[in-house]
Scaffold this motif. Structure first.
Motif, PDB file in Angstrom:
ATOM      1  N   VAL A  90       1.000  -1.331  -0.033  1.00 45.91           N
ATOM      2  CA  VAL A  90      -0.122   0.249  -0.024  1.00 45.91           C
ATOM      3  C   VAL A  90       0.976   1.310  -0.083  1.00 45.91           C
ATOM      4  O   VAL A  90       1.816   1.361   0.747  1.00 45.91           O
ATOM      5  CB  VAL A  90      -0.919   0.050   1.404  1.00 45.91           C
ATOM      6  CG1 VAL A  90      -1.898   1.245   1.228  1.00 45.91           C
ATOM      7  CG2 VAL A  90      -1.768  -1.229   1.190  1.00 45.91           C
ATOM      8  N   LYS A 110      -1.047  -3.435  -6.282  1.00 46.54           N
ATOM      9  CA  LYS A 110      -0.514  -2.685  -5.236  1.00 46.54           C
ATOM     10  C   LYS A 110      -1.928  -1.569  -5.170  1.00 46.54           C
ATOM     11  O   LYS A 110      -2.670  -1.544  -6.096  1.00 46.54           O
ATOM     12  CB  LYS A 110       0.670  -1.583  -5.472  1.00 46.54           C
ATOM     13  CG  LYS A 110       1.869  -2.576  -5.451  1.00 46.54           C
ATOM     14  CD  LYS A 110       3.298  -1.720  -5.685  1.00 46.54           C
ATOM     15  CE  LYS A 110       4.409  -2.585  -5.654  1.00 46.54           C
ATOM     16  NZ  LYS A 110       4.673  -3.651  -4.760  1.00 46.54           N
ATOM     17  N   TYR A 111      -1.931  -0.958  -3.877  1.00 50.84           N
ATOM     18  CA  TYR A 111      -3.144  -0.160  -3.526  1.00 50.84           C
ATOM     19  C   TYR A 111      -2.385   1.322  -3.452  1.00 50.84           C
ATOM     20  O   TYR A 111      -1.444   1.527  -2.440  1.00 50.84           O
ATOM     21  CB  TYR A 111      -3.574  -0.545  -2.200  1.00 50.84           C
ATOM     22  CG  TYR A 111      -4.331  -1.970  -2.362  1.00 50.84           C
ATOM     23  CD1 TYR A 111      -5.774  -1.964  -2.773  1.00 50.84           C
ATOM     24  CD2 TYR A 111      -3.521  -3.143  -2.320  1.00 50.84           C
ATOM     25  CE1 TYR A 111      -6.417  -3.287  -2.944  1.00 50.84           C
ATOM     26  CE2 TYR A 111      -4.168  -4.364  -2.223  1.00 50.84           C
ATOM     27  CZ  TYR A 111      -5.501  -4.334  -2.591  1.00 50.84           C
ATOM     28  OH  TYR A 111      -5.862  -5.697  -2.698  1.00 50.84           O
ATOM     29  N   CYS A 167      -7.407   4.749  -4.392  1.00 46.16           N
ATOM     30  CA  CYS A 167      -8.517   5.389  -3.390  1.00 46.16           C
ATOM     31  C   CYS A 167      -8.097   6.786  -2.680  1.00 46.16           C
ATOM     32  O   CYS A 167      -6.795   7.077  -3.120  1.00 46.16           O
ATOM     33  CB  CYS A 167      -8.910   4.287  -2.413  1.00 46.16           C
ATOM     34  SG  CYS A 167      -7.423   4.181  -1.001  1.00 46.16           S
ATOM     35  N   TYR A 175      -4.908  -0.347  -7.913  1.00 45.22           N
ATOM     36  CA  TYR A 175      -6.138  -0.098  -7.190  1.00 45.22           C
ATOM     37  C   TYR A 175      -5.834   1.209  -6.519  1.00 45.22           C
ATOM     38  O   TYR A 175      -5.112   1.434  -5.646  1.00 45.22           O
ATOM     39  CB  TYR A 175      -6.670  -1.086  -6.114  1.00 45.22           C
ATOM     40  CG  TYR A 175      -6.757  -2.511  -6.622  1.00 45.22           C
ATOM     41  CD1 TYR A 175      -7.743  -2.902  -7.379  1.00 45.22           C
ATOM     42  CD2 TYR A 175      -5.718  -3.275  -6.282  1.00 45.22           C
ATOM     43  CE1 TYR A 175      -7.723  -4.151  -7.709  1.00 45.22           C
ATOM     44  CE2 TYR A 175      -5.802  -4.722  -6.761  1.00 45.22           C
ATOM     45  CZ  TYR A 175      -6.830  -5.177  -7.606  1.00 45.22           C
ATOM     46  OH  TYR A 175      -6.924  -6.403  -7.948  1.00 45.22           O
ATOM     47  N   CYS A 216      -2.995   5.210  -2.149  1.00 44.23           N
ATOM     48  CA  CYS A 216      -4.051   6.023  -1.424  1.00 44.23           C
ATOM     49  C   CYS A 216      -3.236   7.507  -1.608  1.00 44.23           C
ATOM     50  O   CYS A 216      -2.290   7.633  -1.370  1.00 44.23           O
ATOM     51  CB  CYS A 216      -4.082   5.763  -0.091  1.00 44.23           C
ATOM     52  SG  CYS A 216      -4.740   3.990  -0.122  1.00 44.23           S
ATOM     53  N   THR A 260     -10.602  -2.911  -3.351  1.00 44.06           N
ATOM     54  CA  THR A 260     -10.004  -1.741  -2.797  1.00 44.06           C
ATOM     55  C   THR A 260     -10.629  -1.674  -1.417  1.00 44.06           C
ATOM     56  O   THR A 260     -10.011  -1.268  -0.478  1.00 44.06           O
ATOM     57  CB  THR A 260     -10.049  -0.654  -3.644  1.00 44.06           C
ATOM     58  OG1 THR A 260      -9.622  -0.807  -4.828  1.00 44.06           O
ATOM     59  CG2 THR A 260      -9.332   0.687  -2.909  1.00 44.06           C
TER      60      THR A 260
END
Length: 285
Positions: free
Chosen positions: A61, A85-86, A111, A109, A88, A147
């Protein structure tokens, strides 16, 4: 999961340290300014990464905690190595789709998580985040359910309060936050400046205003702004409003006039009540 931070300002410092108090695995920081990343790593007892690629490769992340104008640039630098991977970001204004265009093409993903809290100190604000609300955008990226599962798990582990917002409302949401927090600072500075013109120094002005500010804020939070309202507009005291307007000039007069018009609309009265029309006329000039 390994969490890495790109950006080592107040938000990166605070979120990283706060996560560590919740036993969340933060691996470290990368920043365009190496000294900032080194300082953040020392503050959080994590690692300093000398390259953005190294941090991206080792993170599951990635929190991008840079100014809004730099988020897309960071994304462009790492998008070819983010599969699985995420990502943010913590902008209250920018949507996830704006920040991470076509992220699904890279198998990742995106967010947006915005802490609804004034992060004013790199070293101390993390102590206060437990009571903050975190606003999670209802994004439109593919992989939304995946997500949300991961990010919800992270937020639950952080133990924070959660709000949800649709992407198309983010500008309005962020304006609300700015009005409730940033703009209040400007209003209080005007009050201190006026007291300064009356002969008070800055310390005396702030000290004198403190109980007024604290009491008013307490009443607003307990009862809501309409019930907490006091003063000449609420009393329909046109004479006092006129004297205020007469002693103010330029920008300060315009701010007083516009905010008083808002207060007049909040007063619980009939528009024909004595004093209402008189104030309405004064504020229209």
């Amino acid at each position: 999961m390994n969490i890495g931070f790109i950006g080592a300002g107040k938000v990166g410092f605070s979120l990283g340290r706060f996560m560590l108090t919740k036993n969340i695995r933060v691996i470290g920081y990368y920043s365009l300014h190496a000294e900032s990343a080194i300082e953040a790593a020392e503050f959080t007892h994590t690692n300093y990464f000398s390259s953005i690629e190294e941090l991206s490769d080792e993170s599951d992340v990635i929190f991008i905690t840079v100014p809004d104008g730099a988020i897309c640039s960071v994304y462009e630098q790492i998008k070819n190595r983010i599969t699985g991977k995420y990502l943010c970001h913590c902008s209250g204004l920018m949507t996830a789709s704006e920040a991470f265009p076509d992220i699904e093409k890279y198998g990742a993903y995106g967010c947006s998580i915005h802490p609804l809290f004034p992060i004013s100190s790199k070293y101390d604000t993390y102590r206060e985040l437990q009571d903050a609300f975190f606003c999670l955008e209802n994004g439109d990226n593919s992989g939304k359910n995946e997500t949300e599962s991961v990010i919800f798990s992270l937020l639950r582990q952080m133990g924070v309060k959660l709000l949800r917002i649709d992407a198309h409302n983010k500008a309005k949401y962020h304006a609300a936050c700015a009005i409730a927090s940033n703009l209040v600072c400007g209003i209080e500075q005007i009050a201190m400046d006026l007291l300064g013109e009356c002969g008070f120094d800055a310390e005396e002005s702030l000290g004198a205003l403190k109980p007024l500010i604290l009491s008013n804020t307490s009443h607003i939070l307990r009862d809501g702004p309409q019930k907490a309202l006091t003063g000449p507009v609420q009393r329909k005291d046109a004479g006092t409003v006129k004297k205020h307007l007469d002693c103010l000039e330029g920008r300060n007069r315009e701010i007083y006039r516009l905010l008083s018009k808002q207060l007049l609309m909040m007063t619980d009265c009939n528009n024909n009540e004595y004093g209402y029309k008189e104030i309405e006329i004064l504020l229209s000039k």
